[in-house]
Write a protein that holds these residues in place. Structure first.
Motif, PDB file in Angstrom:
ATOM      1  N   ASP A   1      13.192   7.453  -7.378  1.00  0.00           N
ATOM      2  CA  ASP A   1      12.031   7.269  -6.509  1.00  0.00           C
ATOM      3  C   ASP A   1      11.719   8.634  -5.912  1.00  0.00           C
TER       4      ASP A   1
ATOM      5  N   VAL B   1       5.032   8.907  -7.628  1.00  0.00           N
ATOM      6  CA  VAL B   1       5.063  10.371  -7.506  1.00  0.00           C
ATOM      7  C   VAL B   1       4.559  11.055  -8.780  1.00  0.00           C
TER       8      VAL B   1
ATOM      9  N   SER C   1       0.858  -1.196   0.000  1.00  0.00           N
ATOM     10  CA  SER C   1       0.000   0.000   0.000  1.00  0.00           C
ATOM     11  C   SER C   1       0.879   1.226   0.000  1.00  0.00           C
TER      12      SER C   1
ATOM     13  N   LEU D   1       9.171  -2.568  -8.209  1.00  0.00           N
ATOM     14  CA  LEU D   1       9.130  -1.343  -7.403  1.00  0.00           C
ATOM     15  C   LEU D   1       8.058  -0.426  -7.987  1.00  0.00           C
ATOM     16  N   PRO D   2       6.974  -0.153  -7.230  1.00  0.00           N
ATOM     17  CA  PRO D   2       5.986   0.802  -7.730  1.00  0.00           C
ATOM     18  C   PRO D   2       6.496   2.233  -7.493  1.00  0.00           C
TER      19      PRO D   2
HETATM   20  C1  LIG Z   1      -0.283   2.452  -4.847  1.00  0.00           C
HETATM   21  C2  LIG Z   1       1.134   2.285  -4.342  1.00  0.00           C
HETATM   22  C3  LIG Z   1       2.065   3.287  -4.564  1.00  0.00           C
HETATM   23  C4  LIG Z   1       3.384   3.128  -4.109  1.00  0.00           C
HETATM   24  N1  LIG Z   1       4.305   4.113  -4.387  1.00  0.00           N
HETATM   25  C5  LIG Z   1       5.595   3.927  -4.028  1.00  0.00           C
HETATM   26  C6  LIG Z   1       6.599   4.891  -4.371  1.00  0.00           C
HETATM   27  O1  LIG Z   1       6.327   5.890  -5.057  1.00  0.00           O
HETATM   28  N2  LIG Z   1       7.860   4.662  -3.957  1.00  0.00           N
HETATM   29  C7  LIG Z   1       8.205   3.557  -3.227  1.00  0.00           C
HETATM   30  O2  LIG Z   1       9.383   3.417  -2.882  1.00  0.00           O
HETATM   31  N3  LIG Z   1       7.282   2.629  -2.872  1.00  0.00           N
HETATM   32  C8  LIG Z   1       6.000   2.784  -3.269  1.00  0.00           C
HETATM   33  N4  LIG Z   1       5.058   1.840  -2.944  1.00  0.00           N
HETATM   34  C9  LIG Z   1       5.442   0.649  -2.138  1.00  0.00           C
HETATM   35  C10 LIG Z   1       4.946   0.791  -0.690  1.00  0.00           C
HETATM   36  O3  LIG Z   1       5.684   1.766   0.000  1.00  0.00           O
HETATM   37  C11 LIG Z   1       5.038  -0.590  -0.009  1.00  0.00           C
HETATM   38  O4  LIG Z   1       4.155  -1.474  -0.657  1.00  0.00           O
HETATM   39  C12 LIG Z   1       4.665  -0.545   1.465  1.00  0.00           C
HETATM   40  O5  LIG Z   1       5.571   0.244   2.167  1.00  0.00           O
HETATM   41  C13 LIG Z   1       4.632  -1.942   2.095  1.00  0.00           C
HETATM   42  O6  LIG Z   1       5.879  -2.579   1.962  1.00  0.00           O
HETATM   43  P1  LIG Z   1       6.064  -3.976   1.189  1.00  0.00           P
HETATM   44  O7  LIG Z   1       5.638  -3.746  -0.243  1.00  0.00           O
HETATM   45  O8  LIG Z   1       7.531  -4.270   1.299  1.00  0.00           O
HETATM   46  O9  LIG Z   1       5.210  -4.990   1.850  1.00  0.00           O
HETATM   47  C14 LIG Z   1       3.745   1.962  -3.398  1.00  0.00           C
HETATM   48  C15 LIG Z   1       2.785   0.962  -3.189  1.00  0.00           C
HETATM   49  C16 LIG Z   1       1.498   1.102  -3.664  1.00  0.00           C
HETATM   50  C17 LIG Z   1       0.495   0.002  -3.461  1.00  0.00           C
END
Ligand SMILES: Cc1cc2nc3c(=O)[nH]c(=O)nc-3n(C[C@H](O)[C@H](O)[C@H](O)COP(=O)(O)O)c2cc1C
Length: 331
Positions: A217, A277, A28, A273-274
């Motif tokens: 990022d 921004v 999330s 990596l999503p």
């Molecule tokens: C809609 C969405 C947008 C996200 N955007 C970013 C981002 O811009 N940069 C980043 O480093 N992680 C991003 N994330 C990853 C989240 O930070 C990460 O899923 C969350 O901290 C939980 O950690 P995990 O994926 O290791 O379980 C995003 C995740 C989602 C679902």
């Protein structure tokens, strides 16, 4: 003699509740986990938790819905891995705007090895913000990940020129957000000690210094403690997750697609990596739309790569306890 009509077998309440708990592994934005489940004897209800919406960076709730969609898909994956043909009804109820989906599981289905693998991926998947290795993602793996989102969204790999445009857009979007005191304060909250109770980003998952990467990022505003190697992620593939509409129902589906793509990638040893921004800032979101040449609306940027085999994986980001996310309802 008339055969009695067969009554569909229904998943026991405990199985439904366990699936809602397993959905807690979902990714999330900023680890806000902006959902809440009510586990009824015959169904699970997924609700948006607006108290954990990013009101400054995500006022429309686009990233909240994507995050909730990922949780929804995680619950379905958990049910299918236990042999239940699970379905989600995402039709909206005007009287209950934050009820996003109702999940039912009312027939047994054989558990496929693929369903088991996706379920195992729930617990091992994690966000790795460090540069990926020099090994590119192979075409068959890329095609499998693209297929995983079918019916819910699409994944468009970007050309080298488009990646450079994306990199410039990411810089521009970060500058816009850094100049906004409300967004800065919100980010400080979700990356600081104030966000306790299993939400937000801990120092351990944030890079200790800026990673060498083509598309930056977001600027998290603080250095973490995650050790970053000297590699550059030039072998990464950047993709846009996109679809036909730009409205809450399509954002929810985009989240389901994100989960499907990420869990599939995890089973193939591909790191995801999503990057959101450029989606958060209206001007750069429009630019991404132009990159899609009018094919649709962008939901999220994904970086795909093979993690550096010399580096151990980053730690898991903490989660809200099950009791904080799943309420057992009796009706
Ligand atoms: C809609 C969405 C947008 C996200 N955007 C970013 C981002 O811009 N940069 C980043 O480093 N992680 C991003 N994330 C990853 C989240 O930070 C990460 O899923 C969350 O901290 C939980 O950690 P995990 O994926 O290791 O379980 C995003 C995740 C989602 C679902």
């Amino acid at each position: 003699m008339v055969e009695p009509a067969s009554v569909p077998e229904r998943a026991p309440a405990a199985v439904l509740a366990r699936a809602a708990v397993a959905a807690g592994y979902a990714p999330s934005v900023h680890n806000t986990q902006p959902w809440r489940w009510s586990a009824h004897p015959d169904r699970l209800e997924l609700h948006a938790e607006r108290d954990r919406q990013l009101s400054a960076a995500d006022p429309q709730g686009r990233l909240l819905m994507i995050s909730c969609g990922a949780a929804l898909d995680h619950a379905l994956v958990a049910l299918r891995a236990q042999g239940w043909a699970a379905e989600a009804d995402t039709g909206s109820d005007p009287d209950r705007p934050d009820l996003l989906a109702t999940v039912t599981a009312s027939n047994r289905t054989p558990v496929t090895p693929g369903a088991k693998r996706l379920f195992e991926a729930l617990a091992t998947r994690r966000t790795d913000r460090r540069p990926v290795s020099e090994q590119p993602v192979g075409a068959p793996a890329l095609a499998t990940i693209q297929r995983a989102v079918t019916g819910r969204a699409r994944l468009q790999p970007l050309t080298r020129e488009q990646v450079l445009e994306l990199a410039a857009a990411a810089d521009a979007a970060s500058t816009v957000e850094s100049a906004d005191p409300a967004i800065r304060a919100e980010l400080a909250y979700w990356t600081g000690r104030s966000a306790r109770g299993g939400v937000g980003l801990t120092a351990g998952v944030l890079p200790g210094r800026a990673p060498r990467t083509t598309v930056p990022d977001r600027d998290f505003g603080r250095a973490g403690t995650l050790v970053v190697g000297s590699g550059h992620d030039r072998a990464a593939t950047y993709l846009l997750l996109y679809g036909d509409d730009d409205e809450p129902a399509s954002w929810l589906r985009a989240g389901e697609a994100l989960s499907a793509a990420w869990l599939t990638a995890e089973t193939l040893g591909v790191s995801v990596l999503p990057l959101s921004v450029t989606i958060e800032v209206a001007g750069t979101r429009q630019l991404l739309r132009r990159l899609l040449s009018g094919l649709g609306h962008p939901y999220l940027v994904l970086r795909l790569g093979i993690a550096d085999p010399d580096q151990p994986g980053p730690p898991h980001t903490p989660r809200i306890s099950p009791a904080g996310l799943v309420e057992i309802a009796t009706l």
